[in-house]
Design a protein around this motif. Structure first.
Motif, PDB file in Angstrom:
ATOM      1  N   PHE A 177      30.378  54.690  34.332  1.00 44.31           N
ATOM      2  CA  PHE A 177      30.978  55.069  35.613  1.00 44.31           C
ATOM      3  C   PHE A 177      31.484  56.493  35.404  1.00 44.31           C
ATOM      4  O   PHE A 177      32.475  56.685  34.677  1.00 44.31           O
ATOM      5  CB  PHE A 177      32.134  54.147  35.984  1.00 44.31           C
ATOM      6  CG  PHE A 177      31.691  52.760  36.403  1.00 44.31           C
ATOM      7  CD1 PHE A 177      30.943  52.571  37.556  1.00 44.31           C
ATOM      8  CD2 PHE A 177      32.033  51.655  35.638  1.00 44.31           C
ATOM      9  CE1 PHE A 177      30.542  51.293  37.941  1.00 44.31           C
ATOM     10  CE2 PHE A 177      31.636  50.383  36.020  1.00 44.31           C
ATOM     11  CZ  PHE A 177      30.879  50.195  37.175  1.00 44.31           C
TER      12      PHE A 177
ATOM     13  N   GLN B 257      32.850  57.754  31.968  1.00 40.65           N
ATOM     14  CA  GLN B 257      33.243  56.589  31.139  1.00 40.65           C
ATOM     15  C   GLN B 257      32.055  55.672  30.841  1.00 40.65           C
ATOM     16  O   GLN B 257      31.370  55.210  31.765  1.00 40.65           O
ATOM     17  CB  GLN B 257      34.324  55.797  31.891  1.00 40.65           C
ATOM     18  CG  GLN B 257      34.985  54.729  31.046  1.00 40.65           C
ATOM     19  CD  GLN B 257      35.924  53.853  31.874  1.00 40.65           C
ATOM     20  OE1 GLN B 257      36.031  54.013  33.099  1.00 40.65           O
ATOM     21  NE2 GLN B 257      36.588  52.930  31.212  1.00 40.65           N
TER      22      GLN B 257
ATOM     23  N   GLY C 196      39.843  45.641  31.008  1.00 39.32           N
ATOM     24  CA  GLY C 196      39.086  46.892  31.057  1.00 39.32           C
ATOM     25  C   GLY C 196      38.027  47.031  29.982  1.00 39.32           C
ATOM     26  O   GLY C 196      37.416  48.087  29.835  1.00 39.32           O
ATOM     27  N   SER C 197      37.765  45.961  29.228  1.00 42.74           N
ATOM     28  CA  SER C 197      36.790  46.067  28.127  1.00 42.74           C
ATOM     29  C   SER C 197      35.346  45.986  28.613  1.00 42.74           C
ATOM     30  O   SER C 197      34.424  46.211  27.833  1.00 42.74           O
ATOM     31  CB  SER C 197      37.053  44.980  27.081  1.00 42.74           C
ATOM     32  OG  SER C 197      37.034  43.718  27.710  1.00 42.74           O
ATOM     33  N   GLY C 198      35.155  45.612  29.884  1.00 43.07           N
ATOM     34  CA  GLY C 198      33.803  45.618  30.430  1.00 43.07           C
ATOM     35  C   GLY C 198      33.227  44.237  30.724  1.00 43.07           C
ATOM     36  O   GLY C 198      32.030  44.119  30.992  1.00 43.07           O
ATOM     37  N   LYS C 199      34.077  43.206  30.724  1.00 42.34           N
ATOM     38  CA  LYS C 199      33.585  41.837  30.934  1.00 42.34           C
ATOM     39  C   LYS C 199      32.931  41.684  32.315  1.00 42.34           C
ATOM     40  O   LYS C 199      31.811  41.187  32.433  1.00 42.34           O
ATOM     41  CB  LYS C 199      34.735  40.827  30.799  1.00 42.34           C
ATOM     42  CG  LYS C 199      35.437  40.853  29.462  1.00 42.34           C
ATOM     43  CD  LYS C 199      36.542  39.813  29.383  1.00 42.34           C
ATOM     44  CE  LYS C 199      37.683  40.046  30.347  1.00 42.34           C
ATOM     45  NZ  LYS C 199      38.450  41.286  30.084  1.00 42.34           N
ATOM     46  N   THR C 200      33.669  42.101  33.338  1.00 40.70           N
ATOM     47  CA  THR C 200      33.144  41.950  34.698  1.00 40.70           C
ATOM     48  C   THR C 200      31.882  42.779  34.873  1.00 40.70           C
ATOM     49  O   THR C 200      30.882  42.310  35.437  1.00 40.70           O
ATOM     50  CB  THR C 200      34.217  42.397  35.731  1.00 40.70           C
ATOM     51  OG1 THR C 200      35.338  41.535  35.594  1.00 40.70           O
ATOM     52  CG2 THR C 200      33.687  42.331  37.154  1.00 40.70           C
ATOM     53  N   THR C 201      31.911  43.997  34.347  1.00 44.37           N
ATOM     54  CA  THR C 201      30.735  44.859  34.463  1.00 44.37           C
ATOM     55  C   THR C 201      29.539  44.195  33.785  1.00 44.37           C
ATOM     56  O   THR C 201      28.416  44.219  34.315  1.00 44.37           O
ATOM     57  CB  THR C 201      31.029  46.231  33.811  1.00 44.37           C
ATOM     58  OG1 THR C 201      32.245  46.733  34.367  1.00 44.37           O
ATOM     59  CG2 THR C 201      29.914  47.217  34.070  1.00 44.37           C
TER      60      THR C 201
ATOM     61  N   TYR D 191      24.928  45.205  39.370  1.00 40.45           N
ATOM     62  CA  TYR D 191      25.116  46.614  39.028  1.00 40.45           C
ATOM     63  C   TYR D 191      23.817  47.160  38.475  1.00 40.45           C
ATOM     64  O   TYR D 191      23.153  46.476  37.697  1.00 40.45           O
ATOM     65  CB  TYR D 191      26.176  46.774  37.927  1.00 40.45           C
ATOM     66  CG  TYR D 191      27.598  46.806  38.399  1.00 40.45           C
ATOM     67  CD1 TYR D 191      27.939  47.323  39.637  1.00 40.45           C
ATOM     68  CD2 TYR D 191      28.622  46.346  37.578  1.00 40.45           C
ATOM     69  CE1 TYR D 191      29.263  47.360  40.053  1.00 40.45           C
ATOM     70  CE2 TYR D 191      29.948  46.378  37.983  1.00 40.45           C
ATOM     71  CZ  TYR D 191      30.253  46.883  39.225  1.00 40.45           C
ATOM     72  OH  TYR D 191      31.552  46.919  39.628  1.00 40.45           O
TER      73      TYR D 191
ATOM     74  N   GLN E  41      35.543  37.381  40.578  1.00 35.84           N
ATOM     75  CA  GLN E  41      36.967  37.243  40.272  1.00 35.84           C
ATOM     76  C   GLN E  41      37.802  36.951  41.513  1.00 35.84           C
ATOM     77  O   GLN E  41      38.808  36.267  41.457  1.00 35.84           O
ATOM     78  CB  GLN E  41      37.435  38.551  39.641  1.00 35.84           C
ATOM     79  CG  GLN E  41      38.225  38.353  38.391  1.00 35.84           C
ATOM     80  CD  GLN E  41      38.488  39.685  37.707  1.00 35.84           C
ATOM     81  OE1 GLN E  41      39.455  40.355  38.013  1.00 35.84           O
ATOM     82  NE2 GLN E  41      37.628  40.062  36.786  1.00 35.84           N
TER      83      GLN E  41
ATOM     84  N   GLU F  65      36.070  35.010  35.423  1.00 40.16           N
ATOM     85  CA  GLU F  65      37.458  34.536  35.422  1.00 40.16           C
ATOM     86  C   GLU F  65      37.682  33.439  36.471  1.00 40.16           C
ATOM     87  O   GLU F  65      38.449  33.613  37.414  1.00 40.16           O
ATOM     88  CB  GLU F  65      38.417  35.707  35.657  1.00 40.16           C
ATOM     89  CG  GLU F  65      38.316  36.726  34.551  1.00 40.16           C
ATOM     90  CD  GLU F  65      39.457  37.735  34.557  1.00 40.16           C
ATOM     91  OE1 GLU F  65      40.471  37.475  35.209  1.00 40.16           O
ATOM     92  OE2 GLU F  65      39.302  38.766  33.888  1.00 40.16           O
TER      93      GLU F  65
ATOM     94  N   GLN G 145      40.287  35.200  30.715  1.00 43.50           N
ATOM     95  CA  GLN G 145      41.469  35.760  30.049  1.00 43.50           C
ATOM     96  C   GLN G 145      42.163  34.670  29.249  1.00 43.50           C
ATOM     97  O   GLN G 145      43.067  34.944  28.480  1.00 43.50           O
ATOM     98  CB  GLN G 145      42.484  36.270  31.088  1.00 43.50           C
ATOM     99  CG  GLN G 145      41.997  37.382  31.965  1.00 43.50           C
ATOM    100  CD  GLN G 145      42.036  38.700  31.230  1.00 43.50           C
ATOM    101  OE1 GLN G 145      42.491  38.782  30.100  1.00 43.50           O
ATOM    102  NE2 GLN G 145      41.521  39.735  31.867  1.00 43.50           N
TER     103      GLN G 145
HETATM  104  N1  LIG Z   1      33.048  50.458  40.339  1.00 38.97           N
HETATM  105  C1  LIG Z   1      33.683  51.113  39.361  1.00 38.97           C
HETATM  106  N2  LIG Z   1      33.860  52.439  39.386  1.00 38.97           N
HETATM  107  C2  LIG Z   1      34.468  53.116  38.390  1.00 38.97           C
HETATM  108  N3  LIG Z   1      34.983  52.522  37.289  1.00 38.97           N
HETATM  109  C3  LIG Z   1      34.856  51.181  37.207  1.00 38.97           C
HETATM  110  C4  LIG Z   1      34.202  50.404  38.221  1.00 38.97           C
HETATM  111  N4  LIG Z   1      34.215  49.110  37.846  1.00 38.97           N
HETATM  112  C5  LIG Z   1      34.851  49.067  36.664  1.00 38.97           C
HETATM  113  N5  LIG Z   1      35.235  50.303  36.276  1.00 38.97           N
HETATM  114  C6  LIG Z   1      35.923  50.636  35.007  1.00 38.97           C
HETATM  115  O1  LIG Z   1      35.191  50.082  33.969  1.00 38.97           O
HETATM  116  C7  LIG Z   1      36.057  49.551  32.952  1.00 38.97           C
HETATM  117  C8  LIG Z   1      35.705  48.101  32.705  1.00 38.97           C
HETATM  118  O2  LIG Z   1      36.009  47.358  33.870  1.00 38.97           O
HETATM  119  P1  LIG Z   1      35.726  45.791  33.951  1.00 38.97           P
HETATM  120  O3  LIG Z   1      36.234  45.313  35.283  1.00 38.97           O
HETATM  121  O4  LIG Z   1      34.322  45.508  33.629  1.00 38.97           O
HETATM  122  O5  LIG Z   1      36.650  45.253  32.769  1.00 38.97           O
HETATM  123  P2  LIG Z   1      37.163  43.771  32.491  1.00 38.97           P
HETATM  124  O6  LIG Z   1      37.036  43.576  31.031  1.00 38.97           O
HETATM  125  O7  LIG Z   1      36.456  42.805  33.375  1.00 38.97           O
HETATM  126  O8  LIG Z   1      38.684  43.903  32.899  1.00 38.97           O
HETATM  127  P3  LIG Z   1      39.733  42.779  33.437  1.00 38.97           P
HETATM  128  O9  LIG Z   1      39.977  41.871  32.286  1.00 38.97           O
HETATM  129  O10 LIG Z   1      40.920  43.591  33.778  1.00 38.97           O
HETATM  130  O11 LIG Z   1      39.091  42.110  34.613  1.00 38.97           O
HETATM  131  C9  LIG Z   1      37.461  49.769  33.455  1.00 38.97           C
HETATM  132  O12 LIG Z   1      37.980  50.928  32.843  1.00 38.97           O
HETATM  133  C10 LIG Z   1      37.286  49.988  34.939  1.00 38.97           C
HETATM  134  O13 LIG Z   1      38.273  50.838  35.442  1.00 38.97           O
END
Ligand SMILES: Nc1ncnc2c1ncn2[C@@H]1O[C@H](COP(=O)(O)OP(=O)(O)OP(=O)(O)O)[C@@H](O)[C@H]1O
Length: 328
Positions: free
Chosen positions: A14, A17, A40-45, A54, A84, A161, A193
């Motif tokens: 993104f 990042q 923020g480790s990237g699980k959802t992504t 995505y 989520q 989640e 989590q």
């Molecule tokens: N659409 C987006 N645009 C820009 N940055 C994004 C986007 N989606 C996620 N991010 C960034 O990517 C990183 C990983 O986000 P992600 O939601 O995948 O983490 P996560 O492990 O699922 O977090 P959480 O446990 O808080 O849900 C974070 O720093 C977030 O800010």
């Protein structure tokens, strides 16, 4: 065994990042992979990339051998996703939401209604069928959302989640439903989590930090790598006995590298086969003139593993735990 989900060298950025950094994993058919990681480790992504929600910068994801990008329509037919935030329409009733999703899958009105009724029965939501979802509790909304993900009768379910924010009873209820689905042959990829959730539901656990794999193994394999059970000795006079107690236990464990710490009136250390060492430990402390109030043994939890692995997130080797290769 058939591979149901295959994530191969996923990279997602993104802006500047890098959120997924060469992440690979597979999920065998009929098994559950739990993805753990700090916020923020990237699980959802990762799970969104795997379901084709995505676009990736590089790498590819396949479900039952079909590309989630090139064969997206086909993949949607056998994949259910629940995000989520419950994606149900608050102005519609439970039944109307389910029928709407069925129609989006291309089912006829009658088939969509039939499937909605089946799911309402299976999820024990009869008394909520005609109520507006906006009036449901968080737990009931989650149930509706999960039911919506199952309308297409998927072979693969991806849950981001699924029980966040639910009270312990609702969480248990949802776990039971998920277990039943898995017992019926469903392949499940879930982020969570709650480490207990991964322990209860997952066959394998993938720990990620900063979009990279930190560890992969069964919950027991991961716990086993922590170096044994945690023993906690309650000291009768901590100020006086702390140092002597540490030395006595270090000598017993045969090495100054044993991580024995004293503080807050307790002495703690980790050792394999802790139960066998309790009596020698009490004897060693008594001989050293250390009075003790009590002693307890705790088996490692996934929480312990998670803290050890992600203590220095982004630098897996610093956590002192080798990256595991999954044994097939
Ligand atoms: N659409 C987006 N645009 C820009 N940055 C994004 C986007 N989606 C996620 N991010 C960034 O990517 C990183 C990983 O986000 P992600 O939601 O995948 O983490 P996560 O492990 O699922 O977090 P959480 O446990 O808080 O849900 C974070 O720093 C977030 O800010």
């Amino acid at each position: 065994m058939t591979v149901a989900i295959e994530a191969e060298r996923l990279v997602k950025r993104f802006g500047e990042q890098t959120v997924l950094d060469d992440l690979s994993f597979t999920v065998d058919e009929g098994t559950v992979l739990g993805v753990l990681g700090p916020n923020g480790s990237g699980k959802t992504t990762a799970v969104k990339a795997v379901t084709g929600l995505y676009r990736l910068d590089s790498g590819q994801a396949r479900i039952f051998g079909r590309s989630v990008v090139q064969d997206a329509d086909e993949v949607k037919q056998f994949t259910g996703f629940s995000g989520q935030y419950a994606a149900v329409d608050e102005d519609l009733s439970t039944a109307e939401n389910l029928v709407l999703v069925g129609r989006l899958y291309g089912h006829s009105k009658a088939d969509a209604r039939r499937r909605a009724d089946q799911l309402i029965d299976a999820f024990d939501m009869g008394s909520y069928a005609r109520k507006r979802v906006g009036q449901h509790s968080g737990g009931m909304r989650r149930r509706v959302d999960l039911a919506c993900a199952l309308v297409g009768d998927p072979r693969v379910l991806v849950l981001d989640e699924p029980t966040t924010g639910l009270d312990p009873t609702s969480r248990q209820g949802l776990w039971e439903m998920i277990k039943e689905l898995v017992a019926g042959g469903m392949t499940l990829l879930l982020t969570t989590q709650y480490l207990e959730e991964a322990d209860v539901l997952a066959d394998h656990v993938l720990v990620i930090a900063e979009g990279r794999q930190v560890a992969l193994g069964t919950p027991d394999e991961l716990k086993g790598r922590l170096g044994g059970d945690r023993v906690q000795v309650e000291l009768a006079s901590p100020e006086q006995d702390g140092r002597a107690a540490v030395h006595a236990v270090q000598a017993l464990l045969n090495g100054s590298d044993a991580d024995v710490t004293a503080g807050d009136g307790h002495l703690t250390f980790r050792t394999p086969e802790a139960a066998r060492k309790l009596v020698p430990c009490v004897n060693a402390l008594t001989e050293a003139g250390v009075a003790i109030e009590g002693i307890s043994v705790q088996q490692p939890t996934l929480d312990d593993v998670f803290f050890a692995l992600t203590r220095d997130s982004g630098s897996p080797s610093a956590a002192g735990v080798a990256v595991a290769e999954r044994s097939e």
